[in-house]
Each structure stands twice: as structure tokens, then as C-alpha cells.
Design an enzyme around this catalytic site. Structure first.
Site, PDB file in Angstrom:
ATOM      1  N   CYS A 293     -25.117  18.098   4.977  1.00  0.00           N
ATOM      2  CA  CYS A 293     -25.913  16.903   5.263  1.00  0.00           C
ATOM      3  C   CYS A 293     -27.273  17.217   5.875  1.00  0.00           C
ATOM      4  CB  CYS A 293     -25.130  15.990   6.191  1.00  0.00           C
ATOM      5  SG  CYS A 293     -23.462  15.744   5.583  1.00  0.00           S
TER       6      CYS A 293
ATOM      7  N   HIS B  10     -25.285   7.400   3.140  1.00  0.00           N
ATOM      8  CA  HIS B  10     -25.498   8.805   3.493  1.00  0.00           C
ATOM      9  C   HIS B  10     -25.707   9.596   2.197  1.00  0.00           C
ATOM     10  CE1 HIS B  10     -25.343  12.653   5.231  1.00  0.00           C
ATOM     11  NE2 HIS B  10     -24.419  12.472   6.154  1.00  0.00           N
TER      12      HIS B  10
ATOM     13  N   PHE C 148     -22.186  19.106   8.711  1.00  0.00           N
ATOM     14  CA  PHE C 148     -20.897  19.789   8.803  1.00  0.00           C
ATOM     15  C   PHE C 148     -21.179  21.291   8.792  1.00  0.00           C
ATOM     16  CE2 PHE C 148     -17.737  16.534   6.809  1.00  0.00           C
ATOM     17  CZ  PHE C 148     -17.770  15.812   7.992  1.00  0.00           C
TER      18      PHE C 148
ATOM     19  N   LYS D  12     -29.257   4.926   7.361  1.00  0.00           N
ATOM     20  CA  LYS D  12     -28.048   5.092   6.535  1.00  0.00           C
ATOM     21  C   LYS D  12     -27.292   3.770   6.408  1.00  0.00           C
ATOM     22  CE  LYS D  12     -27.022  10.030   7.168  1.00  0.00           C
ATOM     23  NZ  LYS D  12     -28.045  10.473   8.144  1.00  0.00           N
TER      24      LYS D  12
ATOM     25  N   HIS E   7     -29.544  10.886  12.805  1.00  0.00           N
ATOM     26  CA  HIS E   7     -28.599  11.270  11.764  1.00  0.00           C
ATOM     27  C   HIS E   7     -27.667  10.070  11.551  1.00  0.00           C
ATOM     28  CE1 HIS E   7     -26.710  13.852   8.972  1.00  0.00           C
ATOM     29  NE2 HIS E   7     -25.556  13.866   9.598  1.00  0.00           N
TER      30      HIS E   7
ATOM     31  N   GLU F  87     -24.726  12.218  19.179  1.00  0.00           N
ATOM     32  CA  GLU F  87     -26.176  12.178  18.961  1.00  0.00           C
ATOM     33  C   GLU F  87     -26.877  11.429  20.100  1.00  0.00           C
ATOM     34  OE1 GLU F  87     -27.352  10.635  15.130  1.00  0.00           O
ATOM     35  OE2 GLU F  87     -29.383  11.428  15.355  1.00  0.00           O
TER      36      GLU F  87
END
Lengths: 86, 402
Positions: free
Chosen positions: B162, B331, B390, B326, B294, B305
Site C-alpha cells: 500500500c 484503497h 503491510f 479513501k 493513510h 496513525e
């Protein structure tokens, strides 16, 4: 449709030409078919006739399958079809 | 070191087929997430996504191109055409020799894998199309951009899940900054919205069945999107000399690795990336007006975050705005940072902050100004764009108003 006409139709489609523009003497180079176009044509012919063409793109000249012109390709397919039905 | 500016932007995503359409949707807080539409969707537990609608490859690309372009490449070329067109650049001679393409994607030609596995496994075929490999490879999109626009310098593709686009853009930035290339085409794309692509994500059980609601206490997971974002990064003097329209300056970046867990994010890793980007850009934390988060809408990401933002910015964390777009476009996985950079450009250039839509309930663990539900007008001089992947691989970009 005969094997010859079907092969010509596939090659013509790959070359973005009319089948009438493809003669038995035409080479793939004459028709503007490059190496990627050649493997795509081989694939399309295999799919159409449900055969396996002994063609190796690493060394086309050394393959058992003659691609020097349309007549040679048609003859090769006819032979493979004869073997298949035999 | 040279200054680096953005002189072209292009996109296609669930919100629109261009930058103008996308920014308009963001200003209006419109949601691009809806029912998924592809083969075997009835066998999925997750049936929603930010799918690109009304995009027909037929007509855009000729038959030969169609045989070679996976959907992620089609998206890339569409966005690249808009971006490079806006920049007004034409690549020849020395400029072509030194300019290149660095793109991000996590999965590359996922639907090509999917379609052809289906043919050989499900349908029992023993032969696949000869272009399967050149179509699915992760660098296919970058290669086709280089071929289409005659870019002969350094080109490659970055895959960090990502964060792929942010790592790619950080790399392109560095190359222009250090004088290696006068112009780099960069960004990323993803097209995982096919049966296998969604089925794989289902397995993780982090997906929402109804909506992406980042930072909202009732959030219940992420929603996949698809599309591309492509930018022209250009050396400032080069851009100025030709009178190019400058969208924003790329001021700095940082990359960090959590070195901890393959899926759980780390506050320290995220915080070090944000602090690193500020230091690299030479900006003080109180100059940052906007952060494109994010913000995936998962429990794990959003609270980590927000805690990282609080750590890095101290009391200023309460003054800045942070939103997750998002919630609108989903995403985009490897392409997400690229589409999200558009929200940063809009904040800097137009003074419009894209909202976090779907926000319903405050979460004490995400107690920041998340610009809930409605866009806001504000003057912003510095914006950050976060991507935390990830595998614990983080990349943050800092943009400055020009």
C-alpha cells in the site's frame, strides 16, 4: 471453410489486412507481422484447430514447423490436421 | 541539490476519469464506492469497492495494444496521457535520454493472472495467450509509458504493497533532486477488483461490507479501490525556463521500516517517517496545515496513525487538518498514494481540503480534526501524504505551495 482459407483469415487479421491481400507466396515479413505477431498467430491457429504447433520462438528457423511463407504454414497445418485425424 | 516541482497530473479512479473530475468529487464529498460488478461477484462476501465506471478499453486502444495491456496498464496510460499532456513536455534528444518512469503497483496485472488461472485450472485449458507474461508483469505499465513517450532514462517499478506509489514518487523525487534526471514520470496504479483480487483480501477479514469510514468510532474496515495517479516531476529551473505551470513543489520525503510485524502497523515507524519527511524538507512541524492520512478505516491503522501524528506534531496536532480520501475512492493499494497526492495538491493550490466522508461518531483514539464529511476552505503552505504498508514499510512525502 478450408484449412487454407481459415489460416489465411487468421494471418490477415493479425496483419490487419483483408484475406484477399494475403497470397500463398506472402512471407510474414511482407505482411508486416513481427515476432510477437507471429507467436500470436501461432496461438490463434492452435486455438482454431485444437492442435499443437512445434514452434520455438527462440529459434524459428530450427523448428520443425516451416514459416517461410503462407503456403508453408498452410501445408504444415494441413499435415498436423491429417496426423490429428489419422 | 535541485528543487523539484510537479508540472503535470493525471488520474483515473472511482471518482472520475481526470484530475478535474476527481477534485470536484472530493470538493463535494462524493462517494465513488458502490456495488462491485464483475464475474462471480456473488461468490464474494465483500461486494463493494471503488470501481472505475464507464471505462472502455475498446476505442481507447487498438487490438494489438489491448492484447498487451492489463487493466492496470490501461489506467496508467490514461492517467499518464493527462499528466504529460498538461506538462506540455515532449521527449527527444538529451531530455528523452535522461528522463524516465518510476511507478508503484502492488499486484501488477492481477486480472491477467486471474483470467488465465481460471482458464487453465477451472476450464481445463492447456494453452494460454502468448502475451500473458508481458501483460501481467509489474513493470508492464512503466514500460508502456516509456515506449509511448520515448522516455529512455532510468525506469522501473516499485512494489511495497500500500505504499508502492509513495515509495515510487520518493524515488523519482530523489532522481530529479540529485540531478540524475531533469524529468521523471511517476505515481502508480492498481487494478485488483476482480474475483481473485477481492477474494484474497477477504481472507484477512479487515474489509468492510458497507462503507469506508476512517477515524469514525463505528468504522469497520477498508474498502478496495482501483485506478491510477500519474505525475510529472520536473527540476524547478527546467520548468521555470519553459514557463511551465507549477502545481506544487515536492519538498522532501522519508521512508522507514517498522521491522516488527507483517501486518500490524507501528506508531514509531509512522512517526519516524513523518518526522523524517519534515526534516528532509526543512520545514517546521507547525508549518504543516494538512495531512492526507493513510486512513484505511481499519481499527489498527487509524488509531496508530493518529497517535503517531500526535507524537510528531505535539500541540500543533490539534491545529492541523488530516483527512482520508479513501472514504471516497477506496484503497487503491499500490496506486493509493498517487491518487491521494491530488488532495494535497488541491489543498496547496486551491485552498480546499478534501473531507473524510462517512464520518459518523467521534473516536477518542482519533481525536484530530479529520475534516468530517464536508470539504473546507483553508490556506495551506505545507502538506504531507502518508502511506504505511503491510510489511511495515512506510513512505511520507512533503509538498510545499509554490
Amino acid at each position: 471453410m478450408s484449412i487454407k482459407d481459415k489460416v489465411i483469415e487468421i494471418i490477415a487479421e493479425q496483419a490487419v489486412l483483408e484475406p484477399s491481400d494475403v497470397t500463398m507466396e506472402s512471407t510474414l515479413e511482407d505482411l508486416g507481422i513481427d515476432s510477437l505477431g507471429l507467436v500470436e498467430s501461432i496461438f490463434a491457429i492452435e486455438e482454431e484447430f485444437d492442435i499443437s504447433i512445434p514452434f520455438n520462438a527462440n529459434e524459428p528457423q530450427a523448428s520443425d514447423f516451416d514459416i517461410s511463407n503462407v503456403a508453408a504454414i498452410v501445408e504444415g497445418i494441413e499435415k498436423l490436421m491429417a496426423e490429428k485425424t489419422a | 541539490m535541485k528543487r523539484v516541482v510537479i508540472t503535470g497530473a493525471g488520474t483515473i479512479n472511482a471518482l472520475g476519469h481526470s484530475v478535474a473530475e476527481t477534485l470536484e468529487a472530493m470538493r463535494e464529498g462524493r462517494c465513488g464506492i458502490g456495488e462491485l460488478d464483475f464475474r462471480d461477484v456473488d461468490r464474494l462476501a465483500i461486494k463493494i469497492g471503488g470501481q472505475v465506471r464507464g471505462f472502455e478499453a475498446e476505442g481507447r486502444f487498438n487490438r494489438q495494444q489491448m492484447a498487451l495491456y492489463d487493466r492496470f496498464t490501461q489506467f496508467t496510460l490514461t492517467a499518464a496521457r493527462e499528466a504529460i499532456g498538461q506538462s506540455g513536455l515532449e521527449f527527444s534528444g538529451e531530455l528523452a535520454a535522461r528522463s524516465g518512469v518510476v511507478l508503484g503497483t502492488a499486484g501488477g496485472g492481477v486480472s491477467t493472472w486471474d483470467d488465465n488461472y481460471r482458464l487453465v485450472y477451472e476450464e481445463g485449458k492447456n494453452r494460454v495467450h502468448p502475451f500473458v507474461v508481458p501483460k501481467l508483469m509489474n513493470n508492464a505499465a512503466a514500460s508502456h509509458v516509456s515506449m509511448e513517450w520515448n522516455l529512455k532514462g532510468p525506469s522501473f517499478t516499485v512494489a511495497t504493497a500500500c505504499a508502492s506509489s509513495n515509495h515510487a514518487m520518493a524515488q523519482a523525487f530523489q532522481m530529479v533532486r540529485y540531478g540524475m534526471s531533469p524529468v521523471m514520470i511517476t505515481g502508480g496504479s492498481e487494478s485488483m477488483l476482480c474475483f481473485g483480487g477481492v477474494k484474497a483480501w477477504e481472507g484477512l477479514r479487515v474489509m468492510s461490507k458497507d462503507a469506508c469510514r476512517p477515524f469514525s468510532a463505528n468504522r469497520n474496515g477498508m474498502v478496495q479501490g482501483e485506478g491510477a495517479g500519474i505525475f510529472v516531476f520536473e527540476e524547478y529551473e527546467h520548468a521555470k525556463a519553459r514557463g511551465a505551470d507549477i502545481l506544487a513543489e515536492v519538498a522532501g520525503f522519508a521512508m522507514t521500516s517498522d521491522a516488527a510485524d507483517i501486518v500490524m502497523p507501528s506508531k514509531q515507524g509512522a512517526a519516524r517517517a513523518m518526522a523524517g519527511a519534515l526534516a528532509d524538507a526543512g520545514v517546521n512541524r507547525d508549518e504543516v496545515g494538512y495531512i492526507n492520512a493513510h486512513g484505511t478505516g481499519t481499527a489498527a491503522n487509524d488509531k496508530t496513525e493518529c497517535a503517531a501524528v500526535a507524537d510528531v506534531f505535539g500541540p500543533h496536532a490539534d491545529n492541523l487538518m488530516i483527512s482520508s480520501t479513501k472514504s471516497m475512492h477506496g484503497h487503491l493499494i499500490g496506486g493509493t498514494g498517487a491518487v491521494e497526492l491530488l488532495a494535497c495538491i488541491m489543498a496547496l493550490r486551491d485552498g480546499v481540503i478534501a473531507p473524510t466522508i462517512g464520518y459518523e461518531e467521534p473516536d477518542p483514539e482519533c481525536a484530530l480534526d479529520v475534516v468530517p464529511n464536508e470539504a473546507r476552505e483553508a490556506k495551506v503552505n505545507v502538506a504531507l501524504s502518508n502511506a504505511f504498508a503491510f510489511g511495515g514499510m512506510n513512505a511520507v512525502l512533503a509538498l510545499r505551495k509554490v
